[in-house]
Write an enzyme that holds these catalytic residues in place. Sequence first.
Site, PDB file in Angstrom:
ATOM      1  N   LYS A  91       3.394   9.479  15.476  1.00  0.00           N
ATOM      2  CA  LYS A  91       2.268   8.670  15.953  1.00  0.00           C
ATOM      3  C   LYS A  91       0.918   9.365  15.801  1.00  0.00           C
ATOM      4  O   LYS A  91      -0.103   8.714  15.615  1.00  0.00           O
ATOM      5  CB  LYS A  91       2.491   8.269  17.416  1.00  0.00           C
ATOM      6  CG  LYS A  91       3.687   7.332  17.630  1.00  0.00           C
ATOM      7  CD  LYS A  91       3.448   5.968  17.009  1.00  0.00           C
ATOM      8  CE  LYS A  91       4.561   4.983  17.380  1.00  0.00           C
ATOM      9  NZ  LYS A  91       4.421   3.697  16.641  1.00  0.00           N
ATOM     10  N   GLU A 113      -1.742   0.304  23.427  1.00  0.00           N
ATOM     11  CA  GLU A 113      -0.510  -0.153  24.052  1.00  0.00           C
ATOM     12  C   GLU A 113       0.548   0.897  23.756  1.00  0.00           C
ATOM     13  O   GLU A 113       0.417   1.617  22.762  1.00  0.00           O
ATOM     14  CB  GLU A 113      -0.081  -1.510  23.469  1.00  0.00           C
ATOM     15  CG  GLU A 113       0.680  -1.454  22.127  1.00  0.00           C
ATOM     16  CD  GLU A 113      -0.161  -0.932  20.958  1.00  0.00           C
ATOM     17  OE1 GLU A 113      -1.391  -1.052  21.024  1.00  0.00           O
ATOM     18  OE2 GLU A 113       0.429  -0.395  20.003  1.00  0.00           O
ATOM     19  N   SER A 380      11.659  10.333  13.187  1.00  0.00           N
ATOM     20  CA  SER A 380      10.269   9.987  13.537  1.00  0.00           C
ATOM     21  C   SER A 380       9.778  10.645  14.819  1.00  0.00           C
ATOM     22  O   SER A 380       8.576  10.778  15.028  1.00  0.00           O
ATOM     23  CB  SER A 380      10.122   8.479  13.625  1.00  0.00           C
ATOM     24  OG  SER A 380      11.068   7.951  14.533  1.00  0.00           O
TER      25      SER A 380
END
Lengths: 394, 267
Positions: A91, A113, A380
């Site tokens: 991210k 969010e 990830s």
Amino acid sequence: MKERMPDRNGHFGVFGGRYVAETLMPALIDLEEAYREARRDPSFRREYRAYLHDYAGRETPLYFAGNLTRRLGGAKVYLKREDLNHTGSHKINNTLGQALLARRMGKRKVIAETGAGQHGVATATVAALFGMECRVFMGEEDMRRQAPNVLRMKILGAEVVPVSAGTATLKDAMNEAMRAWVTDVRDTFYVIGTTAGPHPYPVMVRDFQSVIGREARRQILAREGRLPRYLVACVGGGSNAMGLFHPFRRDRGVGMIGVEAAGAGIEAGRHAASLTAGRVGVLHGNKTKILQDEHGQVRDAYSIAAGLDYPGVGPEHCYLQERKRARYVAVGDEEAVDAFRLLSACEGIIPAMESAHALAYAVRLVPTLAGDDIVIVNLSGRGDKDVGTIETGG
Amino acid sequence: MSRIASKFEELRKKGEKALVVYITAGHPDMETTCRLIPALAEAGVDILEVGVPFSDPTADGPVIQASSQEAIRKGASLEAILEMLRDLRKVTSLPFVLFSYYNPLFVAGPGRFARRASEAGVDGLLVVDLPREEAGELRRHTDGRGLDFIPLVAPTTGEERMRAILEDASGFVYYITMTGVTGTGRPAEEEAREKLRRIKELTPLPVVAGFGISTPDQAARLAPFADGVVVGSALVSLIDKTRLRGDLLAEVCRFTRSLKAALGPVP
């Protein structure tokens, strides 16, 4: 795929676009313009690359998982170690890019969010770094199951706004973030965490995440002298998958497999597999495949992985599926938990529950392949946040 | 002349401003909505916005969110709403504007939806998350069927964009009086006056002002600068409060009359 994707209004074929209240349209058009200029600006690109390298810790390794490969028998398994990024997931690649863009646009307030909290933490992190005010919207159910991330965001100085509407998960958090944005649109930058939402977010997030695939492609060529047979990545909104896939899009021999969450079962109707079982609709500013009833009411998604627990998906994934350039499958809670335990035990790497879905599919796929085939799985994120869920059985 | 156009014409002659109200169809249930609509017409509502409930109303505040959730839970669907309007059309000439998010219309099929809406006597459409760039898919089917496509202009809309929006507007124009969601905050009145004046310079269409207007007083203050005002959440909230008391209709009508009284005729 020679044509320009997306078109000037953000369409990937019939998918994508901008379906938002008029109040937000001027902001989206400004953002698109600012992003277009930034990506062409060598100083912006230089600064972004420097932060990826010095701050996020890139490049991330492409690790040959020898134990797992021997255990599964079949293709060689490589893991793209996005879990080793600062903040523990992919991210940060995107939030660094968007925060630099926000700063360039003169915005001092950011909102986001979050589902699993990884994007929330990554946003809170860059807000601290650049001295921005940060509010993160998170479903109450997700705050409960991803409590460590809530604490991290607070320590980083962000305000975590609990969302109790609906199923109190990612969809509801995104609704609330959009409401906050429409209210404070004049001075607030909305940092969307995935390749969904209104144009230009799907393309912008894809571009910022493409560093994953660019590195992986270079690394595998250096190591093996050839391209992989398959890329495997989990898909909630689809940002880590798109980041891995996109730089390989012209390599025809490389198969792309996106793994959605089958939750407690597709037939049982408790899942988050929009590409596998959804229909075309409009949600959160884009036309995409969503879980919905026959009247167009969005259905609640379900997955043990908070980051996959979303009833929509990025529009470009719909396009890749329609063009058969990528294939999408679904893996349920139990299989994902097994893969979570397997990787932890045999490689000493605790994966995020989201990434465990990709691993679980690799566990099925790898034994069916030849010994000289290569599979790259996008790891990830790391799984520290999920150890409570595993211990309590959900 | 369309029902919307003749309503504004009639009001102009009387020196009144239009009272536009929003209700969520199916809240608290379809039967109440069905009784409420003729009563609202009787109490002075000039144009009715019939809200199609949607599961994820990102432009709405808590009041309309809750009313939408309840309506959906009790089975309100686009189909059922259009059926109700078709029946009501036999007894009232009140202009109906369907207020919806795009997904329920898209899933129904734009062509099929246009046919059904037109047969039901719907006069206009206000699709809150369908900006002009994406509206073609729906308007291809609705434009030829006497369904006005009512555009929204926001405080953030700049001059050039406003011109483009007004160019393909029909029915009337809806000016959003604040940045935010429905039923929260108050109109940014000074900014609204300025924008309303500019919109009226650019279009011959009537212009109504809405978002955050909850009292007769607020309505009266904005009315001189517009051709009408919209009240939504305040009414939905009143429906919610009075639903169990047996005087829902009486209370809602009383509030409606007080709003209408604030809108002229200009003395």
